[in-house]
Design an enzyme around this catalytic site. Structure first.
Site, PDB file in Angstrom:
ATOM      1  N   LYS A  42      28.188  42.833  33.039  1.00 44.17           N
ATOM      2  CA  LYS A  42      27.414  42.390  31.893  1.00 44.17           C
ATOM      3  C   LYS A  42      26.261  41.492  32.335  1.00 44.17           C
ATOM      4  O   LYS A  42      26.359  40.850  33.377  1.00 44.17           O
ATOM      5  CB  LYS A  42      28.313  41.561  30.952  1.00 44.17           C
ATOM      6  N   ARG A  50      39.563  49.853  25.439  1.00 47.02           N
ATOM      7  CA  ARG A  50      40.221  51.089  25.007  1.00 47.02           C
ATOM      8  C   ARG A  50      41.184  51.609  26.064  1.00 47.02           C
ATOM      9  O   ARG A  50      42.142  52.319  25.743  1.00 47.02           O
ATOM     10  CB  ARG A  50      39.158  52.124  24.615  1.00 47.02           C
TER      11      ARG A  50
HETATM   12  N1  BES Z   1      34.434  42.995  24.942  1.00 47.19           N
HETATM   13  C1  BES Z   1      33.361  43.897  24.781  1.00 47.19           C
HETATM   14  C2  BES Z   1      32.870  44.012  23.334  1.00 47.19           C
HETATM   15  C3  BES Z   1      32.245  42.784  22.719  1.00 47.19           C
HETATM   16  C4  BES Z   1      30.881  42.604  22.730  1.00 47.19           C
HETATM   17  C5  BES Z   1      33.028  41.856  22.073  1.00 47.19           C
HETATM   18  C6  BES Z   1      30.325  41.474  22.135  1.00 47.19           C
HETATM   19  C7  BES Z   1      32.470  40.728  21.475  1.00 47.19           C
HETATM   20  C8  BES Z   1      31.108  40.550  21.510  1.00 47.19           C
HETATM   21  C9  BES Z   1      33.777  45.289  25.228  1.00 47.19           C
HETATM   22  O1  BES Z   1      34.723  45.354  26.240  1.00 47.19           O
HETATM   23  C10 BES Z   1      32.533  45.958  25.729  1.00 47.19           C
HETATM   24  O2  BES Z   1      31.961  45.467  26.652  1.00 47.19           O
HETATM   25  N2  BES Z   1      32.148  47.060  25.102  1.00 47.19           N
HETATM   26  C11 BES Z   1      30.976  47.765  25.471  1.00 47.19           C
HETATM   27  C12 BES Z   1      31.282  49.243  25.363  1.00 47.19           C
HETATM   28  C13 BES Z   1      30.198  50.121  25.903  1.00 47.19           C
HETATM   29  C14 BES Z   1      30.128  49.999  27.393  1.00 47.19           C
HETATM   30  C15 BES Z   1      30.504  51.526  25.489  1.00 47.19           C
HETATM   31  C16 BES Z   1      29.848  47.397  24.505  1.00 47.19           C
HETATM   32  O3  BES Z   1      30.113  47.236  23.318  1.00 47.19           O
HETATM   33  O4  BES Z   1      28.734  47.243  24.962  1.00 47.19           O
HETATM   34 ZN    ZN Z   2      33.875  45.264  28.192  1.00 47.35          ZN
END
Ligand code: BES
Ligand code: ZN
Ligand code: ZN
Length: 490
Positions: A271, A345
């Protein structure tokens, strides 16, 4: 802050007199007694108090009260719903704290609920929620402030006959929310899969429900490929925590599954740096599940409530999984890991399959901070609800409205599954930018074996940058009041 109850005739330190501005600009005083009128009128005339929403004025030493706070009600015409009452009570908390008293008697006159047009039970419950939820602090890592006296006890004096039990139960529920908030606020150098499982064990011992913790060996023997793959880049081992509240004579079984990523760096698909610290909250689903089972047990809710929490952090160590890897989940499906940041997931797929095959629940509900897309879609005021059985949504939506932890239905049309087809495996873990929350939901659906299931994406509601009403900054504890309300109504 401790909350107790007493009768209206008992000692009275503090009286809150609610005022109300009408359409014509007239100030109405809501009180059993007319004696406040001559006290308040000069204040209104002199302009020291308008009686309007968000205004209040303290007044000292009249009629046996140490202090009186006149507080303006919202201008809207009654009836006030529970949420208005919560916000109203929350506004009083800073006033109480400023007054520096340690023990406080608060007289709630019987006609307040009447004037507000609110059912007395809803009024009292919501009022208590507003007070307790607003009083929450997470200051264990701060030097204690010397000057600050702490409000330790508020005694609510009321003649409402069911007040004792209602206040006690509401306090238990708010303690559940506070427990979840504490877990979320805890940083990831303190809270990892192992320490989370210890906290679960402690809660189980204290509140009498069964807790089982699987270590890495057991998780390997169960072939939970999703949980193991996410954990591969971490120095901390994973855990699978099971919580069981099984009251005698219970007929229904509800399974709660909570995402327990104690920190989400994104893994190799890392990230961006800005705001990454918020990802200590990626176990908010787990916190809600642990706190809800604790609450269900304390309130002796007459339903079996099972919690399953897959937990690990998502890190970039040398053994971490790479984008493009193919893994095999516990239910035998293979997954192409296109993006290691879509880790929730993967661990939930295994936990859903395990929980559903082992406990054969009537309904399964998972809670997860699953997608940034859900934050974009719904923001902080509703969690996304997806289900494979439309009939299940109604009771949860209703519980959401009552608790004001609202959930909003989103579709799981089969067409969305096209986006998570893989060329080399049974499915892949990302579906591109369009409908990101729904493709995540479609992914999870593959692990519930067609059984009744609801997915709640709480990414937007779990953690706040700024406090609002009775919600603090950081961990909200979202889901505990929602699920408790749902379970109580079954
Ligand atoms: N934990 C994150 C989602 C999230 C984002 C929670 C902001 C709270 C605030 C999750 O694991 C994630 O990173 N999801 C990705 C999925 C994508 C790579 C398909 C996302 O939402 O960007
Ligand atoms: Zn994530
Ligand atoms: Zn995550």
């Amino acid at each position: 802050m401790r909350l107790t109850t007493g009768k209206a005739a008992d000692k009275k330190d503090l009286l809150v007199v609610f005022t109300h501005e009408t359409e014509k600009g007239k100030i109405i005083i809501h009180s059993d007694s007319q004696i406040w009128e001559p006290i308040l009128s000069p204040l209104v005339k002199s302009g020291e108090f308008s009686g309007k929403e968000n205004t209040s004025v303290p007044f000292y030493g009249v009629n046996g009260f140490q202090k009186i706070i006149f507080a303006g009600l919202p201008k809207n015409q009654p009836p006030y719903d529970g949420e208005m009452v919560r916000r109203l009570a929350a506004k009083l908390v800073p006033q109480f704290e400023k007054s520096k008293v340690v023990n406080l008697d608060l007289l709630l006159l019987s006609d307040i609920a009447e004037a507000a047009g609110t059912d007395p039970e809803i009024f009292l419950k919501s009022f208590v929620e507003g007070l307790l939820l607003k009083s929450y602090r997470f200051n264990k890592y701060k030097k204690p402030e010397k000057e600050k006296s702490k409000l330790e006890e508020v005694r609510i004096l009321t003649n409402y006959s069911k007040a004792d039990a209602l206040v006690r139960d509401t306090a238990v529920i708010c303690e559940g929310t506070a427990f979840a908030r504490d877990l979320i606020n805890e940083p990831s150098n303190v809270l990892n899969a192992v320490t989370l499982s210890e906290k679960a064990r402690e809660a189980g011992r204290r509140h009498h429900f069964k807790v089982t913790v699987f270590d890495k060996k057991k998780i390997e023997s169960l072939k939970m490929g999703g949980l193991l793959a996410v954990n591969a880049g971490s120095a901390n081992p994973p855990r699978l925590i099971t919580l069981e509240h099984r009251p005698k004579g219970a007929k229904k079984t509800i399974l709660l599954v909570g995402k327990g990523v104690t920190f989400d760096t994104g893994g190799i698909s890392i990230k961006p740096a800005a705001g990454m610290g918020e990802m200590k909250s990626d176990m908010s689903g787990a916190a809600a599940v642990l706190a809800t089972v604790t609450t269900a047990s304390r309130l002796r809710i007459p339903v079996n409530v099972i919690g399953v929490i897959p937990t690990t952090d998502n890190k970039t160590g040398s053994a971490a999984q790479n984008p493009g890897d193919v893994i095999r989940m516990m239910n035998g499906l293979t997954v192409e890991v296109d993006n290691t940041d879509a880790e929730g997931r993967l661990i939930l797929g295994d936990a859903l399959h395990y929980g559903i095959s082992k406990f054969k629940p009537d309904v399964t509900i998972d809670l997860a901070t699953l997608t940034g897309a859900c934050v974009i879609a719904l923001g902080q005021w509703a969690a996304g609800l997806m289900t494979n059985d439309k009939k299940l949504a109604g009771p949860l939506v209703a519980a959401g409205e009552k608790s004001f932890e609202r959930v909003w239905p989103m579709p799981l049309f089969d067409e969305y599954a096209e986006q998570i087809k893989s060329v080399i495996a049974d499915l892949k873990n990302v579906g591109g930018r369009p409908a990101g929350s729904l493709t995540a939901g479609k992914f999870l659906e593959r692990f519930v074996d067609g059984k009744p299931w609801i997915h709640l994406d709480i990414a937007g509601t779990a953690f706040l940058e700024l406090p609002v009403h009775y919600l603090p900054r950081e961990g909200v504890g979202f889901g505990v009041r929602l699920l408790t309300e749902y379970l109580q109504a079954l």
